[in-house]
Design a protein around this motif. Structure first.
Motif, short mmCIF file in Angstrom:
data_model
loop_
_atom_site.label_atom_id
_atom_site.label_comp_id
_atom_site.label_asym_id
_atom_site.label_seq_id
_atom_site.Cartn_x
_atom_site.Cartn_y
_atom_site.Cartn_z
N UNK A 1 31.36 45.86 29.56
CA UNK A 1 30.00 46.17 29.12
C UNK A 1 29.17 46.78 30.24
N UNK A 2 29.56 46.49 31.49
CA UNK A 2 28.83 47.07 32.62
C UNK A 2 28.98 48.58 32.69
N UNK A 3 29.93 49.13 31.91
CA UNK A 3 30.10 50.58 31.88
C UNK A 3 28.93 51.25 31.17
N UNK A 4 28.08 50.44 30.54
CA UNK A 4 26.88 51.00 29.92
C UNK A 4 27.07 51.31 28.45
N UNK A 5 26.05 51.96 27.85
CA UNK A 5 26.11 52.28 26.42
C UNK A 5 27.22 53.28 26.12
N UNK B 1 47.35 48.72 46.58
CA UNK B 1 48.30 49.32 45.64
C UNK B 1 48.05 48.81 44.23
N UNK B 2 47.83 47.49 44.11
CA UNK B 2 47.56 46.90 42.79
C UNK B 2 46.31 47.51 42.17
N UNK B 3 45.28 47.72 43.00
CA UNK B 3 44.03 48.31 42.49
C UNK B 3 44.26 49.73 41.97
N UNK B 4 45.11 50.49 42.67
CA UNK B 4 45.41 51.85 42.22
C UNK B 4 46.20 51.81 40.91
N UNK B 5 47.22 50.96 40.86
CA UNK B 5 48.06 50.85 39.67
C UNK B 5 47.24 50.46 38.46
N UNK B 6 46.27 49.55 38.65
CA UNK B 6 45.43 49.08 37.54
C UNK B 6 44.18 49.91 37.34
N UNK B 7 44.08 51.02 38.10
CA UNK B 7 43.00 51.99 37.94
C UNK B 7 41.62 51.39 38.17
N UNK B 8 41.52 50.48 39.14
CA UNK B 8 40.21 49.97 39.50
C UNK B 8 39.46 51.06 40.26
N UNK B 9 38.14 51.16 40.04
CA UNK B 9 37.39 52.30 40.59
C UNK B 9 37.12 52.24 42.09
N UNK C 1 35.90 51.55 30.53
CA UNK C 1 35.68 50.32 29.76
C UNK C 1 36.59 49.19 30.24
N UNK C 2 37.82 49.52 30.56
CA UNK C 2 38.74 48.49 31.03
C UNK C 2 38.35 47.96 32.39
N UNK C 3 37.79 48.83 33.24
CA UNK C 3 37.41 48.41 34.59
C UNK C 3 36.09 47.66 34.62
N UNK C 4 35.12 48.14 33.84
CA UNK C 4 33.77 47.60 33.95
C UNK C 4 33.28 46.88 32.70
#
Length: 332
Positions: free
Chosen positions: A311-315, A19-27, A306-309
């Motif tokens: 810099x790992x989200x890439x350029x 539930x926490x992952x969904x609320x915080x929009x983790x992928x 950007x919030x989830x990943x």
């Protein structure tokens, strides 16, 4: 007392962590699980505790939306769509108006704070006054997504439509209706955001012969009316006007009526933005319609990535959203 994470987890048949992952929009949540959890959240009317989330995860649940003019129908409609879409992610949107003032834009961009000084998780900003060089001088901070034409040379994610292609489509439409002496209203050489320049460039890619051009100080109805009056006062004949916003076009429409001109018989008008007023004007306004809902969704998706990943989200991404030409009475 409202529902808790534990209540939502029990209703959805998942763990509190899920539930926490969904609320915080983790992928990393299976789509069907995300749907089930979101349904439980809606049914129980669960509302995350922003302060607790901030302490636990370094997130406030707040995002900033920085716009030039809230009185502008285009930005007002866009703000409503962003706010609605953000609610689906359990984000609260704090809105700031800059009036295109460079110092206010710079302060908000540099500080990573919204009105009242609240620290935000990220910013969506439509800069009018800051140049790409100004944007590049920004120190590190909360993720930023640019709305509109300013691209900061690839420094930030950006969501926009193809203004050049859209303006070219409007010009081709006017030529197809037999108009040849087409004027333009909306040049803004004093601004750095590039909107007017791109729309002018698209128009001129199709209309290469000399045309009447009227710059404006702002993009309001009054500016459109005054610009139309100036065009008429030149005594140079024209049979169509392409306005860089619908507000300008509505002002031009009023000025034309005041001088006894019939639209579209004497002069055709085309605007840009597809604001609600243009659908109910007499005659109704032909316009370029950006997909505002898609702009809102894409901007929030970029911010979530950007919030989830990080810099790992890439350029930085440049997302081009669809537009379409809506032909109505003012140019038929």
């Amino acid at each position: 007392m409202g529902a808790s994470l534990k209540d939502v987890a029990a209703r959805a048949g998942v763990s509190i962590r899920t539930v926490s992952n969904v609320v915080n929009d983790f992928p990393l949540v299976a789509p069907e699980t995300r749907v089930r959890v979101q349904r439980a959240i809606d049914e129980l009317q669960y509302r995350p505790n922003a302060a607790a989330r901030s302490l636990r995860g370094g997130r406030s649940g707040l995002i900033g939306l920085v716009l030039p003019e809230l009185a502008s129908p285009y930005f007002g409609e866009l703000a409503a769509l962003i706010t609605r879409a953000a609610e689906e992610r359990s984000w609260t949107v704090l809105v700031e108006q800059t009036d295109g003032d460079p110092e206010r834009e710079r302060r908000l961009l540099d500080g990573g704070r919204a009105p009242g000084g609240q620290v935000v998780d990220g910013l969506l900003i439509s800069p009018w006054a800051l140049s790409p060089a100004d944007l590049q001088r920004r120190p590190g901070g909360a993720p930023v997504v640019l709305l509109g034409e300013q691209d900061a040379d690839g420094l930030f994610d950006r969501v926009a439509i193809d203004n050049v292609a859209a303006a070219a489509e409007a010009a081709r439409h006017l030529l197809a209706t037999g108009r040849r002496r087409i004027a333009v209203i909306g040049l803004q050489p004093h601004l750095a955001n590039g909107t007017a320049e791109q729309r002018y460039r698209g128009f001129r890619s199709v209309v290469s012969h000399p045309v009447l051009e009227e710059p404006v100080e702002a993009l309001h109805r009054e500016d459109g009316a005054l610009a139309m009056e100036r065009l008429l006062n030149t005594g140079v004949p024209f049979d169509a006007v392409f306005c860089f916003t619908d507000q300008l076009a509505l002002g031009a429409l009023r000025a034309a009526a005041g001088r006894g001109l019939r639209v579209p018989r004497d002069v055709a008008l085309v605007g840009f933005d597809d604001i609600e007023d243009g659908r109910f004007s007499v005659p109704s306004l032909t316009t370029i319609a950006p997909d505002k809902a898609a702009i809102a969704a894409a901007a929030l998706q970029c911010l979530a990535a950007r919030l989830s990943a990080g810099e790992a989200a890439g350029p930085a991404r440049s997302v081009v959203v669809a537009h379409r030409l809506l032909v109505r009475e003012s140019s038929r």
